[in-house]
Design a protein around this motif. Sequence first.
Motif, PDB file in Angstrom:
ATOM      1  N   UNK A 171      22.193 -83.394   7.371  1.00  0.00           N
ATOM      2  CA  UNK A 171      21.809 -82.401   8.362  1.00  0.00           C
ATOM      3  C   UNK A 171      22.161 -81.014   7.828  1.00  0.00           C
ATOM      4  N   UNK A 172      21.217 -80.093   7.940  1.00  0.00           N
ATOM      5  CA  UNK A 172      21.525 -78.726   7.531  1.00  0.00           C
ATOM      6  C   UNK A 172      22.591 -78.155   8.457  1.00  0.00           C
ATOM      7  N   UNK A 173      23.515 -77.407   7.893  1.00  0.00           N
ATOM      8  CA  UNK A 173      24.555 -76.810   8.717  1.00  0.00           C
ATOM      9  C   UNK A 173      24.747 -75.357   8.307  1.00  0.00           C
ATOM     10  N   UNK A 209      23.327 -74.813   4.474  1.00  0.00           N
ATOM     11  CA  UNK A 209      23.481 -75.681   3.316  1.00  0.00           C
ATOM     12  C   UNK A 209      23.166 -77.116   3.738  1.00  0.00           C
ATOM     13  N   UNK A 210      22.931 -77.979   2.760  1.00  0.00           N
ATOM     14  CA  UNK A 210      22.716 -79.399   3.054  1.00  0.00           C
ATOM     15  C   UNK A 210      23.248 -80.215   1.880  1.00  0.00           C
ATOM     16  N   UNK A 211      23.922 -81.298   2.192  1.00  0.00           N
ATOM     17  CA  UNK A 211      24.470 -82.177   1.156  1.00  0.00           C
ATOM     18  C   UNK A 211      24.209 -83.629   1.555  1.00  0.00           C
ATOM     19  N   UNK A 212      23.073 -84.214   1.150  1.00  0.00           N
ATOM     20  CA  UNK A 212      22.807 -85.622   1.454  1.00  0.00           C
ATOM     21  C   UNK A 212      23.777 -86.536   0.705  1.00  0.00           C
ATOM     22  N   UNK A 213      23.991 -87.730   1.260  1.00  0.00           N
ATOM     23  CA  UNK A 213      24.849 -88.696   0.582  1.00  0.00           C
ATOM     24  C   UNK A 213      24.146 -89.304  -0.632  1.00  0.00           C
ATOM     25  N   UNK A 214      22.820 -89.348  -0.604  1.00  0.00           N
ATOM     26  CA  UNK A 214      22.058 -89.909  -1.714  1.00  0.00           C
ATOM     27  C   UNK A 214      20.773 -89.113  -1.872  1.00  0.00           C
TER      28      UNK A 214
END
Length: 226
Positions: free
Chosen positions: A70-72, A166-171
């Motif tokens: 999720x973008x935060x 920002x966004x940081x996907x797990x994969x």
Amino acid sequence: MHRADLHALLREAAGDVPIRMGRTADRIAQRDGIVSVECSDGTSGDYDLVVAADGINSAVRELTFEPTAVTHPVGQVGWRFVGSRPPEVTTWSVMLGRRTAFLTVPIGDDRVYCYCDALSPREPGSAERGPAEWLMQLFSEFADPAATLLDTLDAAADIHVSTIEEVVPHSWVRGRVVLIGDAAHATSPNMAQGAAMALEDALVLAHCLHDLSAIPDALAAFEARR
């Protein structure tokens, strides 16, 4: 370099590769090593691989991956515009104030790219006050070149304004769908790394697909390397 100039170079280098503009992915399904994609204009197709380079608000990521990325917001608002380069702006530079920053980068043809940010939980703006007015208020005490650049702005100026996220996907990989660029690892633009990392992703992905014959193996190697 202005992003439009970069796009023109990439388009020229693509040669006869078909490029279809003005459409988005509305549905993605995977089965037996095939990715089926339905687009917003009613067209569809089956593919061996789908590369999602569609930005921080990636539609492909939303359609394909679990809702874990999720973008935060990072607590800042950013303004971006291009203006005429003052003579003293010859290299990347930034002026820092209390809770604010004004960055300038020459981009050729006597133009300068300006990025400004301020700490704020939400995007400022109202019907009574436009982006140019907000900028002039927030940076009113800044010296040149900021003062001169702001003096050239008016209500009709082309200013991009948005909350910084920002966004940081797990994969980055689901089957035969892979995320690259901001779709995979969007950072705040004041890191000045978005375009560079996207190009790095593209090069590494190309190398992995060239060196490994099986697409799943290539995607696993790409994700591990990046």
